[in-house]
Enzyme design. Sequence first.
Site, PDB file in Angstrom:
ATOM      1  N   HIS A 194      58.367   9.624   5.718  1.00 11.60           N
ATOM      2  CA  HIS A 194      58.370  10.861   6.616  1.00 11.60           C
ATOM      3  C   HIS A 194      59.570  11.151   7.120  1.00 11.60           C
ATOM      4  CE1 HIS A 194      55.349  13.093   9.573  1.00 11.60           C
ATOM      5  NE2 HIS A 194      56.473  13.708   9.246  1.00 11.60           N
ATOM      6  N   ARG A 250      51.219  16.585   5.697  1.00 13.08           N
ATOM      7  CA  ARG A 250      50.403  15.785   6.326  1.00 13.08           C
ATOM      8  C   ARG A 250      49.792  14.695   5.501  1.00 13.08           C
ATOM      9  NH1 ARG A 250      53.793  16.325   9.946  1.00 13.08           N
ATOM     10  NH2 ARG A 250      53.560  17.110  11.903  1.00 13.08           N
TER      11      ARG A 250
HETATM   12  C1  OXD Z   1      57.064  18.177  11.758  1.00 10.06           C
HETATM   13  C2  OXD Z   1      57.301  16.553  11.064  1.00 10.06           C
HETATM   14  O1  OXD Z   1      56.044  18.356  12.027  1.00 10.06           O
HETATM   15  O2  OXD Z   1      58.517  16.240  11.102  1.00 10.06           O
HETATM   16  O3  OXD Z   1      58.128  18.500  12.107  1.00 10.06           O
HETATM   17  O4  OXD Z   1      56.458  16.269  10.264  1.00 10.06           O
END
Ligand code: OXD
Length: 309
Positions: free
Chosen positions: A272, A224
């Site tokens: 992402h 993250r």
């Molecule tokens: C997940 C993401 O949490 O794609 O799966 O970030």
Amino acid sequence: MIFMYYSGVDKMPLWRAAVLGHFPDAEFRVWPDVGDKSEIDYAIVWRPPEGELKSYPNLKAILSLGAGIDGILCDPDLPRDVPIVRLVDRCLTEGMSEYVLYWTLHFHRKFDRYLEMSAERNWGNLLQDDTHEKRVGILGLGELGGDAGRKLAAIGFDVAAWSRTPKSVDGITSFSGADALAPFLARTEILVCLLPLTAETEGIIDAGLLAGLPEGAVVINCARGGHVVDDDLLAALDSGHIHAAVLDVFHKEPLADDHAFWGHPKVTVTPHMASLTVPSSASEFIAENVRLIEQGKAPLNTVDLDRGY
Ligand code: OXD
């Protein structure tokens, strides 16, 4: 049985087909057209709006469309009595390991430098490092960290992982707890972050952590954006202490046009996409959990609200 779906519209038809493939008699309602909310049994969600989930009085479970559930747990009104199921899926896990292997190999085999040399028509060989001596360190040894670590070890890398509590995975040297972070960092040449985002791990990749890595280390963050203190990472890259960073996740997504990560010569930004859900495969885990709940059994991979993942 009635499902409500809250996520991107692009994959919605695939999710509808996959879920109804498992439960042909069910109804699949797409937010915001969910009808009478008291009829909804299961919420299938990715980062739902705050306060939304508490307005479904008869939910049997909240089924996450991602492995990370910080986008659900950040809701201050989250119903605490409804089980939240984290997505664990073969394709999601394999995709993440592929991303980690790809970038680890990229830097280990110096493709960053060979690409520059190729652009300059520069024919030359760089020294090739011994894979068995290349020390990769994974922050987080859950489902994703464990799989990536095992695969890196199978190729020959010297792999260690750091986690909150002690864990044992074949072929991976385990470091655990706050005191073990410094020795873990000191031996890590390629750092991969696969931690859950919790109050304890937020901002963990800061100036102090980066200074603990050896000169020339590479940072790969596919967990993250909140794990990274952006300015600290930029400073460590600019000083030359950190050789390069590969970042898939950001504090605010999409990454703002004027963010310093874009175009930085030592940063690779990916949108992402380190691992994206494949509905046909991920729906099997969701269906398995729904069947367990319908049989009165406990679902798999539920989130511990106190622990935060
Ligand atoms: C997940 C993401 O949490 O794609 O799966 O970030």
